[in-house]
Design a protein around this motif. Structure first.
Motif, short mmCIF file in Angstrom:
data_model
loop_
_atom_site.label_atom_id
_atom_site.label_comp_id
_atom_site.label_asym_id
_atom_site.label_seq_id
_atom_site.Cartn_x
_atom_site.Cartn_y
_atom_site.Cartn_z
N VAL A 3 13.39 34.28 3.99
CA VAL A 3 13.76 34.75 2.65
C VAL A 3 13.03 36.06 2.39
O VAL A 3 11.90 36.24 2.84
N GLN A 16 9.47 22.54 -7.65
CA GLN A 16 9.94 21.16 -7.71
C GLN A 16 8.74 20.27 -7.41
O GLN A 16 8.06 20.49 -6.42
N ALA A 19 8.30 18.93 -3.88
CA ALA A 19 8.45 19.83 -2.74
C ALA A 19 7.12 20.42 -2.30
O ALA A 19 6.20 20.58 -3.09
N ARG A 21 5.53 23.70 -1.04
CA ARG A 21 5.87 25.13 -1.02
C ARG A 21 4.77 25.90 -0.31
O ARG A 21 3.59 25.63 -0.48
N PRO A 44 9.76 19.10 5.41
CA PRO A 44 10.63 19.97 4.61
C PRO A 44 9.74 20.83 3.70
O PRO A 44 8.83 20.31 3.06
N TYR A 45 9.98 22.11 3.69
CA TYR A 45 9.16 22.99 2.84
C TYR A 45 10.03 24.14 2.34
O TYR A 45 11.09 24.42 2.89
N GLU A 46 9.48 24.76 1.33
CA GLU A 46 10.16 25.92 0.76
C GLU A 46 9.21 27.11 0.91
O GLU A 46 8.03 26.99 0.59
N VAL A 48 8.03 30.92 -0.02
CA VAL A 48 8.14 32.07 -0.91
C VAL A 48 7.36 33.17 -0.21
O VAL A 48 6.14 33.07 -0.04
#
Ligand code: GSH
Length: 238
Positions: A3, A16, A19, A21, A44-46, A48
């Motif tokens: 991203v 979230q 989640a 992050r 599972p991760y997000e 930034v």
């Protein structure tokens, strides 16, 4: 992880609660340590991604030192790559990375301290024409240190046939050296002089977590060029 970077005016994406992050940067070797652990554990991760030359105004709320990586889970925040990785390994013990044997843990710790010598060369003497020769001589000495430690172990990785935390702690710096070796091939690990280290490289490239996020030498070289030009392109290739 692919991203584009958040910059000064980017809003903080809502978190979230459940989640995981990571505040990261695709070209930061320290952030890569944490990404490797996340990938290795299939968490599972997000991500930034933070633009390190134009950070979002809210970023110091996440890390007062204003560096990446940072991990955030609910109201828990951890920064400093080694703290982040160790926390992940304890909280998510699947595919455990930290050795249980205190002697091996201590030997790994020595390697972790030692990698700083290669990091300093990477950001210092190996980048400047005037200090390149000196840097290459020192680098060979440091390669020998890792070669000797591999000789004490079964290999091909420091962790054996599976990666240990130390493999992930040191890999991001080794991954970046072939990018610099595009400028002078003597920077690359010589297979004849350092056969175990060369095997370690090949074995690491085959580790699924590395495969998932590694950049090749050309990409690192292209990124370094943007750094030298004074405008690092952290979104290179996106
Ligand atoms: N000791 C830190 C760790 O292990 O996490 C070092 C992290 C670090 O230096 N990250 C760099 C950074 O965030 C990017 S590779 N630099 C931004 C800054 O210093 O302002």
């Amino acid at each position: 992880m692919d991203v584009k970077c958040s910059t000064r005016d980017s809003p903080l994406p809502p978190l979230q609660k459940t989640a995981l992050r990571i505040y990261s940067n695709r070209f930061c070797p320290y952030a890569m340590r944490a990404m490797l652990v996340l990938e290795h554990k299939n968490l599972p991760y997000e991500a930034v991604n933070i633009h390190l030359k134009n950070k979002p105004s809210w970023y110091t709320e996440k890390n007062p030192l204003s560096k990446v990586p940072v991990i955030e889970k609910g109201d828990q925040i951890i920064y400093e790559s080694t703290a982040v990785c160790e926390w992940l390994d304890e909280v998510y013990p699947y595919n455990r990375l930290t050795p249980t044997d205190p002697y091996i843990r201590a030997r790994d710790r020595i390697l972790l301290e030692y990698i700083g010598k290669i990091t300093s060369l990477y950001y210092g003497k190996l980048k400047k024409k005037e200090t390149l020769e000196e840097g290459i001589t020192e680098l060979q000495k440091h390669y020998q240190f890792f070669e000797d430690e591999l000789a004490r172990r079964e290999g091909p990785l420091f962790g054996g046939s599976n990666p240990a935390m130390i493999d992930f702690f040191i890999w991001p710096f080794f991954e970046r050296l072939p990018g610099l070796a595009k400028r002078d091939e003597r920077i690359a690990v010589n297979q004849t002089a350092f056969p175990r280290l060369a095997k370690w490289y090949s074995a690491m490239y085959a580790v699924p977590a590395v495969k998932a996020i590694a950049f090749d030498a050309d990409t690192h070289a292209a990124f370094l060029k943007t750094v030298d030009e004074g405008t690092p392109n952290f979104d290179l290739g996106l």
